[in-house]
Design a protein around this motif. Structure first.
Motif, PDB file in Angstrom:
ATOM      1  N   HIS A 136       0.825  -1.196   0.000  1.00  0.00           N
ATOM      2  CA  HIS A 136       0.000   0.000   0.000  1.00  0.00           C
ATOM      3  C   HIS A 136       0.863   1.250   0.000  1.00  0.00           C
ATOM      4  O   HIS A 136       0.528   2.249  -0.612  1.00  0.00           O
ATOM      5  N   ARG A 137       1.984   1.190   0.695  1.00  0.00           N
ATOM      6  CA  ARG A 137       2.841   2.361   0.747  1.00  0.00           C
ATOM      7  C   ARG A 137       3.487   2.659  -0.599  1.00  0.00           C
ATOM      8  O   ARG A 137       3.794   3.792  -0.907  1.00  0.00           O
ATOM      9  N   THR A 138       3.711   1.653  -1.364  1.00  0.00           N
ATOM     10  CA  THR A 138       4.429   1.848  -2.620  1.00  0.00           C
ATOM     11  C   THR A 138       3.501   1.951  -3.812  1.00  0.00           C
ATOM     12  O   THR A 138       3.970   2.265  -4.899  1.00  0.00           O
ATOM     13  N   ASP A 139       2.199   1.711  -3.649  1.00  0.00           N
ATOM     14  CA  ASP A 139       1.262   1.733  -4.767  1.00  0.00           C
ATOM     15  C   ASP A 139       0.252   2.852  -4.540  1.00  0.00           C
ATOM     16  O   ASP A 139      -0.618   2.738  -3.672  1.00  0.00           O
ATOM     17  N   PRO A 140       0.329   3.959  -5.280  1.00  0.00           N
ATOM     18  CA  PRO A 140      -0.612   5.061  -5.059  1.00  0.00           C
ATOM     19  C   PRO A 140      -2.054   4.684  -5.329  1.00  0.00           C
ATOM     20  O   PRO A 140      -2.968   5.233  -4.722  1.00  0.00           O
ATOM     21  N   GLU A 141      -2.284   3.734  -6.249  1.00  0.00           N
ATOM     22  CA  GLU A 141      -3.652   3.304  -6.503  1.00  0.00           C
ATOM     23  C   GLU A 141      -4.252   2.619  -5.280  1.00  0.00           C
ATOM     24  O   GLU A 141      -5.437   2.781  -4.977  1.00  0.00           O
ATOM     25  N   LYS A 142      -3.440   1.840  -4.574  1.00  0.00           N
ATOM     26  CA  LYS A 142      -3.912   1.217  -3.342  1.00  0.00           C
ATOM     27  C   LYS A 142      -4.251   2.281  -2.304  1.00  0.00           C
ATOM     28  O   LYS A 142      -5.246   2.171  -1.584  1.00  0.00           O
ATOM     29  N   LEU A 143      -3.421   3.310  -2.229  1.00  0.00           N
ATOM     30  CA  LEU A 143      -3.694   4.395  -1.296  1.00  0.00           C
ATOM     31  C   LEU A 143      -4.991   5.112  -1.652  1.00  0.00           C
ATOM     32  O   LEU A 143      -5.768   5.493  -0.777  1.00  0.00           O
ATOM     33  N   LYS A 144      -5.221   5.282  -2.934  1.00  0.00           N
ATOM     34  CA  LYS A 144      -6.471   5.924  -3.350  1.00  0.00           C
ATOM     35  C   LYS A 144      -7.673   5.069  -2.959  1.00  0.00           C
ATOM     36  O   LYS A 144      -8.700   5.581  -2.470  1.00  0.00           O
ATOM     37  N   GLU A 145      -7.570   3.756  -3.157  1.00  0.00           N
ATOM     38  CA  GLU A 145      -8.668   2.869  -2.773  1.00  0.00           C
ATOM     39  C   GLU A 145      -8.913   2.909  -1.272  1.00  0.00           C
ATOM     40  O   GLU A 145     -10.064   2.916  -0.818  1.00  0.00           O
ATOM     41  N   MET A 146      -7.839   2.953  -0.502  1.00  0.00           N
ATOM     42  CA  MET A 146      -7.993   3.061   0.945  1.00  0.00           C
ATOM     43  C   MET A 146      -8.645   4.394   1.324  1.00  0.00           C
ATOM     44  O   MET A 146      -9.498   4.459   2.221  1.00  0.00           O
ATOM     45  N   GLY A 147      -8.264   5.462   0.628  1.00  0.00           N
ATOM     46  CA  GLY A 147      -8.893   6.758   0.881  1.00  0.00           C
ATOM     47  C   GLY A 147     -10.365   6.746   0.534  1.00  0.00           C
ATOM     48  O   GLY A 147     -11.200   7.320   1.252  1.00  0.00           O
ATOM     49  N   ASN A 148     -10.721   6.070  -0.562  1.00  0.00           N
ATOM     50  CA  ASN A 148     -12.132   5.963  -0.935  1.00  0.00           C
ATOM     51  C   ASN A 148     -12.932   5.227   0.136  1.00  0.00           C
ATOM     52  O   ASN A 148     -14.074   5.603   0.452  1.00  0.00           O
ATOM     53  N   GLU A 149     -12.346   4.197   0.703  1.00  0.00           N
ATOM     54  CA  GLU A 149     -13.033   3.442   1.748  1.00  0.00           C
ATOM     55  C   GLU A 149     -13.228   4.302   2.996  1.00  0.00           C
ATOM     56  O   GLU A 149     -14.305   4.278   3.614  1.00  0.00           O
ATOM     57  N   GLU A 150     -12.200   5.049   3.371  1.00  0.00           N
ATOM     58  CA  GLU A 150     -12.338   5.944   4.524  1.00  0.00           C
ATOM     59  C   GLU A 150     -13.401   7.007   4.262  1.00  0.00           C
ATOM     60  O   GLU A 150     -14.176   7.367   5.163  1.00  0.00           O
ATOM     61  N   TYR A 151     -13.457   7.493   3.039  1.00  0.00           N
ATOM     62  CA  TYR A 151     -14.452   8.501   2.689  1.00  0.00           C
ATOM     63  C   TYR A 151     -15.864   7.936   2.808  1.00  0.00           C
ATOM     64  O   TYR A 151     -16.778   8.587   3.327  1.00  0.00           O
ATOM     65  N   ARG A 152     -16.053   6.711   2.322  1.00  0.00           N
ATOM     66  CA  ARG A 152     -17.379   6.085   2.407  1.00  0.00           C
ATOM     67  C   ARG A 152     -17.812   5.873   3.852  1.00  0.00           C
ATOM     68  O   ARG A 152     -18.997   5.914   4.164  1.00  0.00           O
TER      69      ARG A 152
ATOM     70  N   ASP B  49      -3.357  12.488   0.041  1.00  0.00           N
ATOM     71  CA  ASP B  49      -2.113  13.256   0.019  1.00  0.00           C
ATOM     72  C   ASP B  49      -0.911  12.357  -0.240  1.00  0.00           C
ATOM     73  O   ASP B  49       0.000  12.720  -0.996  1.00  0.00           O
ATOM     74  N   GLN B  50      -0.890  11.183   0.399  1.00  0.00           N
ATOM     75  CA  GLN B  50       0.210  10.249   0.172  1.00  0.00           C
ATOM     76  C   GLN B  50       0.242   9.776  -1.275  1.00  0.00           C
ATOM     77  O   GLN B  50       1.315   9.656  -1.878  1.00  0.00           O
ATOM     78  N   ALA B  51      -0.923   9.518  -1.828  1.00  0.00           N
ATOM     79  CA  ALA B  51      -0.977   9.103  -3.233  1.00  0.00           C
ATOM     80  C   ALA B  51      -0.467  10.211  -4.148  1.00  0.00           C
ATOM     81  O   ALA B  51       0.263   9.958  -5.119  1.00  0.00           O
ATOM     82  N   ILE B  52      -0.824  11.467  -3.837  1.00  0.00           N
ATOM     83  CA  ILE B  52      -0.376  12.595  -4.653  1.00  0.00           C
ATOM     84  C   ILE B  52       1.135  12.767  -4.547  1.00  0.00           C
ATOM     85  O   ILE B  52       1.813  13.081  -5.533  1.00  0.00           O
ATOM     86  N   MET B  53       1.690  12.537  -3.360  1.00  0.00           N
ATOM     87  CA  MET B  53       3.136  12.636  -3.203  1.00  0.00           C
ATOM     88  C   MET B  53       3.865  11.620  -4.072  1.00  0.00           C
ATOM     89  O   MET B  53       4.957  11.880  -4.574  1.00  0.00           O
ATOM     90  N   MET B  54       3.247  10.454  -4.272  1.00  0.00           N
ATOM     91  CA  MET B  54       3.882   9.424  -5.100  1.00  0.00           C
ATOM     92  C   MET B  54       3.658   9.656  -6.589  1.00  0.00           C
ATOM     93  O   MET B  54       4.533   9.346  -7.405  1.00  0.00           O
ATOM     94  N   ASP B  55       2.495  10.187  -6.926  1.00  0.00           N
ATOM     95  CA  ASP B  55       2.200  10.430  -8.337  1.00  0.00           C
ATOM     96  C   ASP B  55       1.239  11.605  -8.425  1.00  0.00           C
ATOM     97  O   ASP B  55       0.017  11.442  -8.292  1.00  0.00           O
ATOM     98  N   ALA B  56       1.767  12.801  -8.631  1.00  0.00           N
ATOM     99  CA  ALA B  56       0.940  14.017  -8.662  1.00  0.00           C
ATOM    100  C   ALA B  56       0.310  14.262 -10.018  1.00  0.00           C
ATOM    101  O   ALA B  56      -0.373  15.275 -10.197  1.00  0.00           O
ATOM    102  N   ARG B  57       0.513  13.349 -10.961  1.00  0.00           N
ATOM    103  CA  ARG B  57      -0.030  13.555 -12.308  1.00  0.00           C
ATOM    104  C   ARG B  57      -1.386  12.910 -12.501  1.00  0.00           C
ATOM    105  O   ARG B  57      -1.947  12.973 -13.596  1.00  0.00           O
TER     106      ARG B  57
END
Length: 573
Positions: free
Chosen positions: A206-222, A234-242
């Motif tokens: 999860h730390r190395t995959d920004p997509e995993k971080l995004k999915e975790m963020g989506n779950e927290e949001y829900r 924010d962590q996902a953006i730090m890894m890939d801001a594009r």
């Protein structure tokens, strides 16, 4: 490259000291003498002939280490802790073995040597004296093998890998795990017990995959955990801001936290990265609508045909029309229309628009509904001066501030009113309306402060005049009216006190202090029915107030007696 702040491990200290010992070995061994200056009479040959054993604490003995080992007979062996917590040192070569070993705890100084080893020992002893501890140990080859837990070295583990050694130590640590959930790793440090291998691997992925971080963020949001979702995005953006989705999702979480202006900035970044990103355009349009910017909202709704509907555009156009009607009615001082249109605009979606809140609160103030005006701003989202000025402009934000200053004044928050009006003057110094509000706020605050000081000094007539000066600036200020009523009551002018209290309650019906004062003055005037009505309201607002309960009972008794007396008089007639 910044220097690491973590202390070196035992292995690192061993390597540093070993290299220094090799460079300074000859100098250290040839210049042995006591610190007090008296040289030892022994020669190197005598030292080889009569080595002195090291005094070892039995608690530090390890299996596989022989006390007769040559490692323990080195002349410069490490000072070892003994039972009383002091440090014992092996006797230097040539000394009388019948003499007792001397301690290095300050009461019986031990013999020291010069050279690199002596310098290191002296540094350790000085540190121990200052800190009051003997836990600091100098790493040498002898005590590295003796203590073993100063580094990840293991004696007698020939052919075994470092991983096997760590595994054995971790297994043993499970049996002697401390009650706080931590265990001794056998590597010289106390470390937290490791997570299961599968869970650790998932965490690392999860730390190395920004997509995993995004999915975790989506779950927290829900689940409604918006702050946690923001952190993950924010962590996902730090890894890939594009990736525009990361920015857009973070904007949604920020909006849920009430941080709408920050959310606007993140949505704009998502649109900048991908101008065709429909969801970001739609989200940005909704944010602008909530903030009372209908033109920008319409633009972004039209840029997202897949996400936006005709109802979204129609709602934004309705808000635009209502804002225009509010501004026209304000110029005509038609406060009823201003209130109606601003409330309708809020219902259409501008629930966080500072200008709409200001228009609504200003209309309520002019309609003498001060409590409601205070409630409007009390429930509104507050934005910082810089971010509001950047989004709404200096003139727009200055208008919001002068209305807020007037609401603060009406509620008795005079110091806050002065500070807010001062900020508005700095934003829009050429605006006469802003300058007028600032002057009024300062005059009212000064009058209230002067009146309070005079009242405390029992100068009630002067205090009454001071409050009156403030009322010349703010004729319907409930706090100044109530304070002047207190002065009238002290001077025995209960009728005027009742008038001032009634004026305060007209603009702030929930002002308990003014109602209580009016009820008391009506008692003095023997107006039992009027006093009873006020006490009945107060007992609903302050059900636990014993003074109100007692006063209510007394008034009820007086009123009953009055009615009974009137009835008996009619009967006699």
């Amino acid at each position: 490259m910044t220097e690491s702040r973590h202390p070196p491990s035992g292995c690192a200290m061993f390597g540093i000291y070993s290299s220094m010992f090799r460079r300074r070995r000859s100098a250290s061994m040839t210049s042995l003498h006591r610190i007090n200056g008296s040289p030892d009479a022994s020669s190197d040959a005598e030292a080889e002939a009569a080595p002195a054993p090291v005094q070892v604490n039995p608690a530090h003995r390890k299996a596989g280490v022989n006390e007769d080992s040559s490692l323990m007979r080195r002349p410069n062996a490490l000072p070892m802790p003994v039972a009383n917590g002091a440090v014992a040192r092996a006797a230097p070569p040539g000394r009388d073995r019948s003499r007792p070993a001397k301690m290095a705890n300050g009461t019986n100084p031990a013999a020291e040597y010069t050279g690199m080893a002596a310098e290191l020992d002296k540094m350790l002893l000085d540190h121990q004296k200052v800190k009051g501890t003997t836990q600091l140990v100098r790493a040498t080859s002898g005590n590295m093998m003796l203590h073993r837990n100063l580094g990840n070295l293991n004696a007698g583990a020939s052919g075994a890998s470092a991983r096997n050694s760590v595994d054995r130590n971790a297994k043993a640590a499970n049996e002697r795990k401390a009650p706080n959930g931590y265990a001794f790793s056998g590597m010289g440090n106390i470390v937290k017990e490791a997570k299961p291998e599968g869970e650790l691997c998932r965490a690392l992925s999860h730390r190395t995959d920004p997509e995993k971080l995004k999915e975790m963020g989506n779950e927290e949001y829900r689940q409604g955990h918006y702050a946690e979702a923001v952190a993950l995005y924010d962590q996902a953006i730090m890894m890939d801001a594009r990736r525009p989705a990361y920015w857009s999702n973070k904007a949604a979480a920020l909006a849920a936290l009430g941080r709408l202006i920050e959310a606007v900035g993140d949505c704009k970044e998502a649109v900048r990265i991908d101008p065709s990103y429909d969801r970001a355009h739609h989200r940005l349009g909704g944010l602008y609508l909530r903030l009372g910017e209908p033109d920008k909202a319409i633009h972004h709704f039209k840029q997202s045909p897949k996400e936006s509907t005709g109802a979204d555009v129609s709602r934004a156009q309705s808000v635009k029309s209502r804002i225009a009607k509010c501004n026209d009615a304000r110029k005509l001082k038609n406060w009823i229309t201003v209130l109606q249109e601003s409330q309708a605009a809020v219902s259409d979606g501008t629930d966080c628009a500072p200008q709409m809140m200001a228009l609504q609160a200003e209309a309520l103030l002019r309609l003498q509904r001060h409590d409601e005006a205070d409630a409007v701003f009390g429930g509104a989202v507050r934005f910082g001066v810089d971010e509001s000025t950047k989004l709404f402009g200096t003139i727009g934000h200055a208008y919001v501030l002068i209305v807020r200053a007037q609401v603060d004044m009406a509620a008795g928050r005079f110091e806050e009113a002065v500070a807010t009006a001062q900020t508005a003057c700095q934003l829009d110094p050429s605006n006469r309306e802003v300058a007028n509000v600032h002057r009024r706020a300062k005059a009212a605050a000064a009058a209230r402060l002067r009146g309070n000081d005079l009242f405390k000094a029992s100068k009630f007539a002067e205090a009454c005049a001071a409050y009156g000066e403030g009322l010349d600036r703010e004729p319907s200020n409930a706090v100044l009216l109530c304070n002047r009523a207190a002065c009238h009551a002290k001077l025995g002018r209960h009728e005027k006190a009742v008038e001032d209290c009634s004026g305060a309650l007209a603009v702030r019906p929930a002002y308990s202090k003014a109602r209580l004062r009016r009820a008391d003055c009506n008692v003095k005037l023997e107006r039992w029915e009027a006093s009873l009505r006020d006490y009945q309201v107060l007992i609903q607002e302050l059900p636990e107030n014993e003074d109100v309960k007692k006063a209510l009972s007394e008034v009820e008794a007086k009123l009953k007696n009055q009615r009974n007396g009137a009835a008996s008089g009619r009967y006699q007639n």
